[in-house]
Design a protein around this motif. Sequence first.
Motif, mmCIF file in Angstrom:
data_model
loop_
_atom_site.group_PDB
_atom_site.id
_atom_site.type_symbol
_atom_site.label_atom_id
_atom_site.label_comp_id
_atom_site.label_asym_id
_atom_site.label_seq_id
_atom_site.Cartn_x
_atom_site.Cartn_y
_atom_site.Cartn_z
ATOM 1 N N LEU A 108 0.843 -1.087 -0.009
ATOM 2 C CA LEU A 108 0.002 0.031 0.111
ATOM 3 C C LEU A 108 0.850 1.392 0.082
ATOM 4 O O LEU A 108 0.290 2.369 -0.633
ATOM 5 C CB LEU A 108 -0.957 -0.050 1.217
ATOM 6 C CG LEU A 108 -1.993 -0.954 1.387
ATOM 7 C CD1 LEU A 108 -2.684 -0.730 2.644
ATOM 8 C CD2 LEU A 108 -2.990 -1.007 0.142
ATOM 9 N N GLY A 109 1.934 1.166 0.612
ATOM 10 C CA GLY A 109 2.900 2.507 0.646
ATOM 11 C C GLY A 109 2.627 3.118 1.945
ATOM 12 O O GLY A 109 2.845 4.623 1.865
ATOM 13 N N GLY A 110 1.791 2.501 2.883
ATOM 14 C CA GLY A 110 1.425 3.268 4.223
ATOM 15 C C GLY A 110 0.118 2.820 4.711
ATOM 16 O O GLY A 110 -0.430 2.162 4.179
ATOM 17 N N VAL A 111 -0.541 3.792 5.642
ATOM 18 C CA VAL A 111 -1.808 3.558 6.050
ATOM 19 C C VAL A 111 -2.695 4.723 6.093
ATOM 20 O O VAL A 111 -2.030 5.710 6.063
ATOM 21 C CB VAL A 111 -1.773 2.872 7.530
ATOM 22 C CG1 VAL A 111 -1.576 0.823 7.603
ATOM 23 C CG2 VAL A 111 -0.801 3.346 8.401
ATOM 24 N N ILE A 112 -3.913 4.567 5.990
ATOM 25 C CA ILE A 112 -4.747 5.870 6.019
ATOM 26 C C ILE A 112 -4.577 6.383 7.622
ATOM 27 O O ILE A 112 -4.600 5.894 8.511
ATOM 28 C CB ILE A 112 -6.357 5.391 6.066
ATOM 29 C CG1 ILE A 112 -6.572 4.649 4.642
ATOM 30 C CG2 ILE A 112 -7.197 6.667 6.202
ATOM 31 C CD1 ILE A 112 -7.778 4.189 4.474
ATOM 32 N N SER A 113 -4.168 7.733 7.323
ATOM 33 C CA SER A 113 -4.063 8.374 8.852
ATOM 34 C C SER A 113 -4.328 9.882 8.858
ATOM 35 O O SER A 113 -3.530 10.709 8.090
ATOM 36 C CB SER A 113 -2.421 8.346 9.145
ATOM 37 O OG SER A 113 -2.057 9.138 10.045
ATOM 38 N N PRO A 114 -5.486 10.185 9.098
ATOM 39 C CA PRO A 114 -6.029 11.484 8.618
ATOM 40 C C PRO A 114 -5.342 12.729 9.591
ATOM 41 O O PRO A 114 -5.204 13.677 8.991
ATOM 42 C CB PRO A 114 -7.675 11.349 9.382
ATOM 43 C CG PRO A 114 -7.721 10.026 9.245
ATOM 44 C CD PRO A 114 -6.511 9.227 9.726
ATOM 45 N N MET A 115 -4.711 12.329 10.736
ATOM 46 C CA MET A 115 -3.742 13.181 11.493
ATOM 47 C C MET A 115 -2.582 13.673 10.716
ATOM 48 O O MET A 115 -2.212 14.766 10.757
ATOM 49 C CB MET A 115 -3.343 12.656 12.628
ATOM 50 C CG MET A 115 -4.191 12.039 13.756
ATOM 51 S SD MET A 115 -4.614 13.625 14.531
ATOM 52 C CE MET A 115 -3.264 13.611 15.868
ATOM 53 N N ASP A 116 -1.948 12.702 9.713
ATOM 54 C CA ASP A 116 -1.044 13.101 8.995
ATOM 55 C C ASP A 116 -1.523 13.587 7.449
ATOM 56 O O ASP A 116 -0.628 13.574 6.596
ATOM 57 C CB ASP A 116 0.082 12.019 8.807
ATOM 58 C CG ASP A 116 0.620 11.491 10.165
ATOM 59 O OD1 ASP A 116 0.760 12.509 11.175
ATOM 60 O OD2 ASP A 116 0.594 10.158 10.404
ATOM 61 N N THR A 152 -7.844 1.352 10.886
ATOM 62 C CA THR A 152 -8.980 2.228 10.106
ATOM 63 C C THR A 152 -8.801 1.695 8.564
ATOM 64 O O THR A 152 -9.847 1.588 7.809
ATOM 65 C CB THR A 152 -8.448 3.680 10.068
ATOM 66 O OG1 THR A 152 -8.501 4.134 11.621
ATOM 67 C CG2 THR A 152 -9.430 4.666 9.441
ATOM 68 N N THR A 153 -7.641 1.443 8.351
ATOM 69 C CA THR A 153 -7.025 1.049 6.694
ATOM 70 C C THR A 153 -7.757 -0.418 6.633
ATOM 71 O O THR A 153 -8.629 -0.680 5.588
ATOM 72 C CB THR A 153 -5.644 1.168 6.652
ATOM 73 O OG1 THR A 153 -5.166 2.111 7.152
ATOM 74 C CG2 THR A 153 -5.548 0.704 5.163
ATOM 75 N N CYS A 154 -7.908 -1.269 7.405
ATOM 76 C CA CYS A 154 -8.551 -2.499 7.454
ATOM 77 C C CYS A 154 -10.035 -2.435 7.329
ATOM 78 O O CYS A 154 -10.604 -3.072 6.485
ATOM 79 C CB CYS A 154 -8.164 -3.527 8.822
ATOM 80 S SG CYS A 154 -6.343 -3.942 8.838
ATOM 81 N N PHE A 155 -10.779 -1.444 8.074
ATOM 82 C CA PHE A 155 -11.962 -1.240 8.081
ATOM 83 C C PHE A 155 -12.419 -0.973 6.737
ATOM 84 O O PHE A 155 -13.279 -1.231 5.897
ATOM 85 C CB PHE A 155 -12.396 -0.086 9.116
ATOM 86 C CG PHE A 155 -13.942 0.316 9.261
ATOM 87 C CD1 PHE A 155 -14.763 -0.670 9.679
ATOM 88 C CD2 PHE A 155 -14.360 1.358 8.375
ATOM 89 C CE1 PHE A 155 -16.187 -0.258 9.782
ATOM 90 C CE2 PHE A 155 -15.586 1.869 8.196
ATOM 91 C CZ PHE A 155 -16.452 0.923 9.019
ATOM 92 N N TYR A 156 -11.642 0.145 6.087
ATOM 93 C CA TYR A 156 -11.849 0.696 4.811
ATOM 94 C C TYR A 156 -11.781 -0.688 3.593
ATOM 95 O O TYR A 156 -12.641 -0.608 2.602
ATOM 96 C CB TYR A 156 -11.008 1.838 4.492
ATOM 97 C CG TYR A 156 -11.089 2.534 2.985
ATOM 98 C CD1 TYR A 156 -12.067 3.375 2.911
ATOM 99 C CD2 TYR A 156 -10.110 1.973 1.960
ATOM 100 C CE1 TYR A 156 -12.158 4.009 1.623
ATOM 101 C CE2 TYR A 156 -10.544 2.841 0.708
ATOM 102 C CZ TYR A 156 -11.310 3.781 0.677
ATOM 103 O OH TYR A 156 -11.691 4.336 -0.588
#
Lengths: 205, 205
Positions: A108-116, A152-156
């Motif tokens: 994926l190249g990372g995970v979903i992170s709204p904070m970043d 969060t990424t797993c959920f999505y």
Amino acid sequence: MALSSTLLENAVDQLATLPGIGRRTAMRMALDLLRRDTTAVQRFAEAVRKLREEVRYCQDCCNISDQPVCGICSDKARDRGLICVVEDIRDVIAIENTRQFKGLYHVLGGVISPMDGIGPEDLRIGRLLERADGGEVREAVLALSATLEGDTTCFYLNKRLHERGVAVSMIARGISVGGDLEHVDELTLGRSIADRKPYEQSVRR
Amino acid sequence: MALSSTLLENAVDQLATLPGIGRRTAMRMALDLLRRDTTAVQRFAEAVRKLREEVRYCQDCCNISDQPVCGICSDKARDRGLICVVEDIRDVIAIENTRQFKGLYHVLGGVISPMDGIGPEDLRIGRLLERADGGEVREAVLALSATLEGDTTCFYLNKRLHERGVAVSMIARGISVGGDLEHVDELTLGRSIADRKPYEQSVRR
């Protein structure tokens, strides 16, 4: 600290941008580089520059690769219906070292992170969904970090992959093999009790 | 670990040559560099390459400098009769930060270490003796590491400088200021007792 040379100042500043490296360590690195041959340092700088300039990613799994399709994706002996979704290249190496997984990967190249400020569109999720749409994929194993961002990424991903008829599983969470119970944190221990398995299944491997 | 890209392999190999960096950390650095803009990585590589290629040393004290004579040596307010002999540039920075020394420096570039094949001729001792021969130098303060190699170097330098009529002193060895007695090693504690000073002199500063 003020240095007597802007060349040294620049090099220390740049080395200090590396993860986990402060200015003191950067200074030690710069002095070490100064002691080497000019050609050795050129080789060093060249390797770093080339890495970023000439890097290529596998067109299927987005793993780093010198070929258009990486060695794993082009291996005919692997199960093409099983895809392990990971964060970065290090995870591919770690899982390959276990010799327990015979399917393909998707990096994926990372995970979903709204904070970043990292949303789904910043990751290589589009390509994963294309592969799922291809019809060959039977199951996706999500092997992401056990953090809020990973979850969060797993959920999505579960939602998006489920719509496409792909079975979604997650790697097991529990106590480490060989681990002492008294050093396990409460969350993990609680989770390992909730996710307990019949004895016969647990000792099988 | 086998990597799927020789570019990555090369970069990790090179980063792992930095002092204190193993292959795991080098991998983390390489992945961090991969996430940056191409221009940022070019700037990084350029700073490292230029450091080694264009580095200049002060013709008097051998400290790193962009000018032929460094800022400290060309400072008229400093005591030109007092020279502090140090191992490398970091020591100059550390001593300058104390604001206790108003003389000039001489950077040896290491210490005599027969085990590593480093003899007096591999260090910038010749230039130091030239400065001593100039007649302006009154005292040399040896500020080298308190190791076997440091002591060997002090012994050698004392002999050479003494022949030239230069007074030689060594920085004091003893317990750290603010240090707890119970954590001091025996050698240092023994030395600090042997080198004790009258109370009036000790509290002066």
